[in-house]
Enzyme design. Structure first.
Site, PDB file in Angstrom:
ATOM      1  CG  ASN A 203      -6.558  -0.542   1.328  1.00  0.00           C
ATOM      2  OD1 ASN A 203      -5.874   0.042   0.486  1.00  0.00           O
ATOM      3  ND2 ASN A 203      -6.030  -1.182   2.352  1.00  0.00           N
TER       4      ASN A 203
ATOM      5  CB  CYS B 252      -0.933   0.018   1.211  1.00  0.00           C
ATOM      6  SG  CYS B 252      -2.190  -1.249   1.130  1.00  0.00           S
TER       7      CYS B 252
ATOM      8  CG  HIS C  92      -3.189   3.633   2.988  1.00  0.00           C
ATOM      9  ND1 HIS C  92      -3.540   3.446   1.675  1.00  0.00           N
ATOM     10  CD2 HIS C  92      -3.248   2.416   3.582  1.00  0.00           C
ATOM     11  CE1 HIS C  92      -3.796   2.160   1.481  1.00  0.00           C
ATOM     12  NE2 HIS C  92      -3.629   1.520   2.619  1.00  0.00           N
TER      13      HIS C  92
HETATM   14  N1  ACO Z   1     -18.307  -9.020   8.561  1.00  0.00           N
HETATM   15  C1  ACO Z   1     -18.745  -9.447   9.755  1.00  0.00           C
HETATM   16  N2  ACO Z   1     -17.907  -9.873  10.718  1.00  0.00           N
HETATM   17  C2  ACO Z   1     -16.586  -9.855  10.454  1.00  0.00           C
HETATM   18  C3  ACO Z   1     -16.080  -9.433   9.214  1.00  0.00           C
HETATM   19  C4  ACO Z   1     -17.006  -9.020   8.230  1.00  0.00           C
HETATM   20  N3  ACO Z   1     -16.618  -8.575   7.021  1.00  0.00           N
HETATM   21  N4  ACO Z   1     -14.720  -9.536   9.232  1.00  0.00           N
HETATM   22  C5  ACO Z   1     -14.390 -10.003  10.446  1.00  0.00           C
HETATM   23  N5  ACO Z   1     -15.523 -10.213  11.189  1.00  0.00           N
HETATM   24  C6  ACO Z   1     -15.643 -10.715  12.547  1.00  0.00           C
HETATM   25  C7  ACO Z   1     -14.455 -11.546  12.977  1.00  0.00           C
HETATM   26  O1  ACO Z   1     -14.584 -12.867  12.521  1.00  0.00           O
HETATM   27  C8  ACO Z   1     -14.545 -11.428  14.473  1.00  0.00           C
HETATM   28  O2  ACO Z   1     -15.521 -12.303  14.930  1.00  0.00           O
HETATM   29  P1  ACO Z   1     -15.347 -13.102  16.337  1.00  0.00           P
HETATM   30  O3  ACO Z   1     -15.287 -12.036  17.385  1.00  0.00           O
HETATM   31  O4  ACO Z   1     -16.553 -13.956  16.385  1.00  0.00           O
HETATM   32  O5  ACO Z   1     -14.051 -13.839  16.193  1.00  0.00           O
HETATM   33  C9  ACO Z   1     -15.067 -10.000  14.687  1.00  0.00           C
HETATM   34  O6  ACO Z   1     -15.653  -9.605  13.445  1.00  0.00           O
HETATM   35  C10 ACO Z   1     -13.999  -8.998  15.080  1.00  0.00           C
HETATM   36  O7  ACO Z   1     -12.882  -9.170  14.200  1.00  0.00           O
HETATM   37  P2  ACO Z   1     -11.659  -8.202  14.226  1.00  0.00           P
HETATM   38  O8  ACO Z   1     -10.684  -8.620  13.152  1.00  0.00           O
HETATM   39  O9  ACO Z   1     -11.130  -8.099  15.624  1.00  0.00           O
HETATM   40  O10 ACO Z   1     -12.364  -6.805  13.803  1.00  0.00           O
HETATM   41  P3  ACO Z   1     -11.756  -5.357  13.708  1.00  0.00           P
HETATM   42  O11 ACO Z   1     -12.591  -4.416  14.458  1.00  0.00           O
HETATM   43  O12 ACO Z   1     -10.273  -5.331  13.984  1.00  0.00           O
HETATM   44  O13 ACO Z   1     -11.978  -5.001  12.170  1.00  0.00           O
HETATM   45  C11 ACO Z   1     -10.658  -4.882  10.150  1.00  0.00           C
HETATM   46  C12 ACO Z   1     -11.370  -5.788  11.152  1.00  0.00           C
HETATM   47  C13 ACO Z   1     -11.680  -4.002   9.487  1.00  0.00           C
HETATM   48  C14 ACO Z   1      -9.958  -5.761   9.117  1.00  0.00           C
HETATM   49  C15 ACO Z   1      -9.604  -3.986  10.861  1.00  0.00           C
HETATM   50  O14 ACO Z   1      -8.851  -4.770  11.733  1.00  0.00           O
HETATM   51  C16 ACO Z   1      -8.652  -3.258   9.918  1.00  0.00           C
HETATM   52  O15 ACO Z   1      -9.042  -2.353   9.196  1.00  0.00           O
HETATM   53  N6  ACO Z   1      -7.352  -3.579   9.968  1.00  0.00           N
HETATM   54  C17 ACO Z   1      -6.306  -2.825   9.233  1.00  0.00           C
HETATM   55  C18 ACO Z   1      -6.282  -3.046   7.768  1.00  0.00           C
HETATM   56  C19 ACO Z   1      -5.135  -2.250   7.188  1.00  0.00           C
HETATM   57  O16 ACO Z   1      -4.885  -1.127   7.562  1.00  0.00           O
HETATM   58  N7  ACO Z   1      -4.345  -2.835   6.292  1.00  0.00           N
HETATM   59  C20 ACO Z   1      -3.113  -2.141   5.867  1.00  0.00           C
HETATM   60  C21 ACO Z   1      -3.071  -1.757   4.517  1.00  0.00           C
HETATM   61  S1  ACO Z   1      -3.517  -3.038   3.379  1.00  0.00           S
HETATM   62  C22 ACO Z   1      -2.138  -3.419   2.385  1.00  0.00           C
HETATM   63  O17 ACO Z   1      -1.047  -3.052   2.603  1.00  0.00           O
HETATM   64  C23 ACO Z   1      -2.366  -4.373   1.212  1.00  0.00           C
END
Ligand code: ACO
Length: 329
Positions: free
Chosen positions: A286, A119, A256
């Site tokens: 993203n 990214c 970003h």
């Molecule tokens: N819909 C419904 N539920 C979901 C989804 C979805 N799409 N995705 C995950 N969940 C569930 C999980 O399974 C978990 O369930 P559980 O509690 O029963 O185990 C629950 O939601 C919480 O999951 P978390 O991963 O802890 O959720 P979080 O609040 O952290 O959100 C997210 C997830 C959106 C992916 C977030 O962590 C995020 O944005 N991370 C950073 C991404 C990023 O910045 N990437 C860098 C750049 S990308 C690159 O370089 C290619």
């Protein structure tokens, strides 16, 4: 006695961007995986994303963004001396996407190469072009961030498939004695490889064992989230202190676009109201390397960003890679 050479900056002379036509809504995704519009909006701020159509490649998006940036700058393709594409989803293993785009644009003959910093690819590319211009080697450069990241998603993994979209953004940089890129601050830490990666490739092999089932993005989202917030705080401080600037000096934060909650945390750290932060993640998702130049182009074309204003661009991505650029537009 010889006069000292004048100080040269790389100034943004024009911006451009391109999004593929097809739009995928959160409701569309809820038909494929166990998710909901409400969950995606609440946790990420994303409402929809654009997806490249069959046969539409990264170079197609990059070409269109680059063409628009050249047009905005009033620069002919034949004037480009350096063309860099930041991408982690190249059309082919080789030649580089930059070479393909160069030929499509008719900029044949100039130096052209890709940068893969996930990214962070666009800012890495921008920082390289900045060095070439400062050194006096190049007077005009085209820098593009372009991705078709949806091509390497596992559409059955709700933890990743809801986050990404396709798109491209570009800037034309020209040597200028007055103003432009003030500083860039790029970093990487390969210790974090396995928190966000696509574990197949030419040398490692396109193996299809249980652990690495095909070409797909694997991410431990919540761990990435924590490191991203902490790292982006430090990035902002680094750019400000390197230039002895107070946070109030920044006119626009162009972050970003991975997650609205990450963007809000960085804005809070800068004490910056959200109306001075450019947000496109709601409509684009993203787009990896495409995200910052897409947001910049949108802000320029909508009249938000004005000539003379101070912009802070920041990125974070797989590797991990991260960094910032402070520039006067
Ligand atoms: N819909 C419904 N539920 C979901 C989804 C979805 N799409 N995705 C995950 N969940 C569930 C999980 O399974 C978990 O369930 P559980 O509690 O029963 O185990 C629950 O939601 C919480 O999951 P978390 O991963 O802890 O959720 P979080 O609040 O952290 O959100 C997210 C997830 C959106 C992916 C977030 O962590 C995020 O944005 N991370 C950073 C991404 C990023 O910045 N990437 C860098 C750049 S990308 C690159 O370089 C290619």
């Amino acid at each position: 006695m010889t006069q000292p050479a004048p100080r040269v900056f790389a100034r943004i002379a024009g911006t451009g961007s391109f999004l593929p036509e097809t739009v995928l809504s959160n409701d569309d995704l809820a038909k494929r995986v166990d998710t909901s519009d409400e969950w995606i909006r609440e946790r990420t701020g994303i409402h929809q994303r654009h997806v490249a159509s069959a046969g539409q490649t990264t170079s197609d998006l990059a070409f269109e963004a680059g063409r628009r940036a050249l047009e905005a700058a009033g620069v002919a393709a034949s004037e480009v001396q350096l063309l860099i594409v930041g991408t982690t989803t190249p059309d082919l293993i080789f030649p580089s996407t930059a070479c393909i785009v160069q030929h499509k644009l008719g900029a044949n003959g100039c130096m052209a190469f890709d940068v893969n910093a996930a990214c962070s690819g666009f800012l890495y590319a921008l920082s390289i072009a900045d060095q070439f211009i400062r050194a006096g080697t190049v007077k005009t450069a085209l820098v593009i961030g372009a991705e078709t990241l949806t091509r390497m998603l596992d559409w059955s993994d709700r933890g990743t498939c809801v986050l990404f979209g396709d798109g491209a953004g570009a800037v034309v940089l020209k040597a200028d004695e007055e103003t432009g890129i003030i500083s860039t601050h790029m970093h990487a830490d390969g210790a974090y490889q396995k928190l966000l990666w696509n574990p197949v490739g030419v040398s490692a092999g396109f193996k299809l064992d249980e652990e690495n089932a095909g070409v797909r993005v694997l991410m431990t989202g919540n761990e990435v989230f924590k490191v991203a917030v902490k790292t982006l705080d430090a990035v902002v401080e680094e750019a400000l202190s390197a230039n002895e600037l107070d946070r109030s000096a920044i006119d626009w934060l162009i972050p970003h676009q991975a997650n609205l909650r990450i963007i809000q945390a960085t804005a809070k750290r800068l004490n910056m109201p959200m109306d001075r932060v450019v947000v496109t993640v709601d409509r684009h998702g993203n787009t990896s390397s495409g995200s910052v130049p897409l947001a910049l182009d949108e802000a320029v074309r909508s009249g938000k960003v004005q000539r003379g204003q101070l912009l802070l661009l920041e990125v974070f991505g797989g590797g991990f890679t991260w960094g910032s650029a402070l520039l006067r537009y």
